[in-house]
Design an enzyme around this catalytic site. Structure first.
Site, PDB file in Angstrom:
ATOM      1  N   GLU A 110       0.833  -1.204   0.000  1.00  0.00           N
ATOM      2  CA  GLU A 110       0.000   0.000   0.000  1.00  0.00           C
ATOM      3  C   GLU A 110       0.864   1.250   0.000  1.00  0.00           C
ATOM      4  O   GLU A 110       1.465   1.611   1.026  1.00  0.00           O
ATOM      5  CB  GLU A 110      -0.937   0.029   1.210  1.00  0.00           C
ATOM      6  CG  GLU A 110      -1.827   1.264   1.186  1.00  0.00           C
ATOM      7  CD  GLU A 110      -2.695   1.421   2.428  1.00  0.00           C
ATOM      8  OE1 GLU A 110      -3.378   2.451   2.532  1.00  0.00           O
ATOM      9  OE2 GLU A 110      -2.668   0.530   3.280  1.00  0.00           O
ATOM     10  N   LYS A 240      -8.205 -15.889  15.617  1.00  0.00           N
ATOM     11  CA  LYS A 240      -8.312 -15.369  14.254  1.00  0.00           C
ATOM     12  C   LYS A 240      -9.744 -14.983  13.878  1.00  0.00           C
ATOM     13  O   LYS A 240     -10.149 -15.121  12.732  1.00  0.00           O
ATOM     14  CB  LYS A 240      -7.729 -16.374  13.246  1.00  0.00           C
ATOM     15  CG  LYS A 240      -6.256 -16.655  13.508  1.00  0.00           C
ATOM     16  CD  LYS A 240      -5.676 -17.737  12.636  1.00  0.00           C
ATOM     17  CE  LYS A 240      -4.210 -17.987  13.006  1.00  0.00           C
ATOM     18  NZ  LYS A 240      -3.616 -19.096  12.245  1.00  0.00           N
ATOM     19  N   ASP A 315       2.223 -14.542  12.531  1.00  0.00           N
ATOM     20  CA  ASP A 315       1.090 -15.182  11.855  1.00  0.00           C
ATOM     21  C   ASP A 315       0.147 -14.072  11.384  1.00  0.00           C
ATOM     22  O   ASP A 315      -0.556 -13.456  12.190  1.00  0.00           O
ATOM     23  CB  ASP A 315       0.375 -16.122  12.832  1.00  0.00           C
ATOM     24  CG  ASP A 315      -0.698 -16.964  12.154  1.00  0.00           C
ATOM     25  OD1 ASP A 315      -1.252 -16.511  11.129  1.00  0.00           O
ATOM     26  OD2 ASP A 315      -0.995 -18.061  12.660  1.00  0.00           O
ATOM     27  N   HIS A 410      -2.326   9.837  -1.208  1.00  0.00           N
ATOM     28  CA  HIS A 410      -2.491   8.621  -2.003  1.00  0.00           C
ATOM     29  C   HIS A 410      -2.365   8.918  -3.499  1.00  0.00           C
ATOM     30  O   HIS A 410      -1.845   8.105  -4.259  1.00  0.00           O
ATOM     31  CB  HIS A 410      -3.845   7.976  -1.699  1.00  0.00           C
ATOM     32  CG  HIS A 410      -3.822   7.136  -0.460  1.00  0.00           C
ATOM     33  ND1 HIS A 410      -3.444   5.816  -0.465  1.00  0.00           N
ATOM     34  CD2 HIS A 410      -4.088   7.440   0.831  1.00  0.00           C
ATOM     35  CE1 HIS A 410      -3.506   5.329   0.752  1.00  0.00           C
ATOM     36  NE2 HIS A 410      -3.895   6.287   1.572  1.00  0.00           N
TER      37      HIS A 410
END
Length: 437
Positions: A110, A240, A315, A410
């Site tokens: 990004e 998760k 993770d 951006h």
């Protein structure tokens, strides 16, 4: 047999395996066990190239130890997916195990993210540093059991309470680095969950907690009570997935960071002021999150957490927990107080992806070096740095909202013209968009 003949025979054998994969006579996981990791990956790539018509030459270039990675980190390995790594900082962090400048590696695709965190680091540096605090909330695993009635449920819970010392002894026998902190039961009807909470030193501890919980259930609880364990994970852990219990009680590490920004820092570095920051935090992070039913009362924790996780071998799926938490901004006259709280951050300084070469380099750059004499110190330092980095990212983005810089940043940093790294091998059916500039 001559070396030339041996090489030809090996080539024929590889060709046969490629054709067997293409024809579906064997699956990717059924290649001979005596192949090295790099040989197996090469054969799978060759088969996939024939099956898809796409050249996979760039996946074949890597510096890590593919033999270890293919055994411990990734099945059916075909190569590497590369992610750019940027550096933000120096970030000044003031904590129990970190006191001074650190450079923060962030792996991301990004555009503008690293630049934004870097600006936040500059503001924190000008303010004298971020005060950080890390709590060990413990790694959890919660098996679910089925009883025959509510009466048996109560009997089962009474047995668990009476035998906690026995459960603790057996659980801790599975690893010298593991300590069972407590067991939190939850039950209704014929379903019972036992939320085991462990301290695991410098390891993230998920596998350790799973192994210990399995041993306790199989060797002690089920044989002694006759109550069946339906699943080793009953979703009360919670792993998760966003959850209220992890928000309230924490999981892995709970991260805290704060900074006081004087008027001059707000004006000169962030181009904003305390009243505007407090207003946008109230309307966006608090009221907007309430309106949406979100448990993430923040601007973009997940952005920084994901980039940090990839760079340091965590993770990545635990970014779900990393999206939870709250950003708080208080106007104190012309100055501003800002804090972040992340309740659900599983982290490890050893195990998992931390041993991969590039991730290990990032950890060593952060001076994350586990010491057997100081268990937990390295992972606490890792959490302190992440807390400061998230604070920097939140600070910069919140300021960008007040100064209308978000879209411009951006536009300037994240809309470069696409470039095909492998001339002559575009993806089928795609082409560069000429409007991207």
């Amino acid at each position: 047999m001559s070396e030339q003949n041996a090489a030809a025979q090996a080539s024929d054998t590889r060709g046969d395996m490629v054709e067997a994969l293409v024809d579906g006579r064997i699956s990717f996981h059924e290649l001979p066990a005596d192949l090295s990791g790099s040989e197996a990956a090469e054969i799978r790539r060759a088969a996939l190239e024939k099956m898809t018509g796409v050249r996979l030459q760039d996946m074949a270039h890597y510096s890590m130890d593919i033999e270890t990675a293919s055994r411990r980190n990734c099945e059916n390995m075909i190569g590497i997916a590369q992610v750019p790594v940027g550096i933000a900082g120096p970030l000044v962090v003031r904590g129990k195990h970190t006191n001074g400048n650190v450079f923060v590696p962030l792996a991301t695709t990004e555009g503008a993210l690293v630049a934004s965190v870097n600006r936040g680091c500059a503001a924190i540096r000008a303010a004298g540093g971020a005060q950080v605090f890390v709590e060990d909330a413990g790694m959890t695993r919660a098996p679910v059991f089925r009883t025959e009635s509510m009466a048996q449920t109560q009997e089962f819970l009474a047995w668990i309470r009476a035998h906690e010392p026995d459960i603790k002894e057996l659980a801790q026998s599975t690893s010298r680095h593991l300590e069972l902190l407590d067991i939190k039961p939850f039950a209704f009807g014929t379903s019972v969950w036992l939320r085991f909470r462990f301290s695991s030193g410098d390891a993230m501890g998920m596998n350790m907690a799973t192994i210990a919980a399995e041993r306790v259930c199989r060797k002690l609880i089920v044989p002694r009570t006759g109550v069946e364990c339906i699943a080793l994970s009953g979703n009360y852990c919670v792993d998760k997935k966003p959850s209220a219990i992890n928000w309230q009680e924490g999981r892995g590490k709970r991260l805290h960071a704060e900074v006081v920004l004087e008027h001059e820092v707000l004006r000169d570095v962030l181009k904003t002021n305390s009243a505007a920051l407090a207003e946008v935090c109230y309307r966006k992070n608090l009221l907007g999150s309430i309106a949406a039913g979100s448990m993430g009362f923040n601007a973009h924790f997940a952005n920084v957490v994901a980039a940090f996780f990839i760079a340091t071998g965590q993770d990545v799926a635990h970014v779900v927990g990393g999206s939870l938490g709250i950003t708080n901004i208080e106007a104190r006259g012309d100055d501003a107080y800002m804090s972040v709280f992340l309740p659900d951050i599983p982290l490890g300084a050893v195990g998992g992806g931390t041993s991969l070469s590039t991730q290990n380099e990032a950890l060593r750059m952060l001076d994350i070096i586990p010491d057997p004499e100081k268990p937990g110190a390295a992972v606490t330092r890792l959490g302190e740095i992440l807390a400061g980095a998230v604070l920097a990212g939140e600070l910069s983005l919140m300021a960008a909202f007040t100064s209308n810089d978000l879209a411009r940043a951006h536009q300037r940093l994240a809309r470069g013209k696409p470039h095909n790294p492998s001339p002559g091998t575009p993806f089928p059916g795609t082409q560069a968009d000429p409007s991207e500039a």
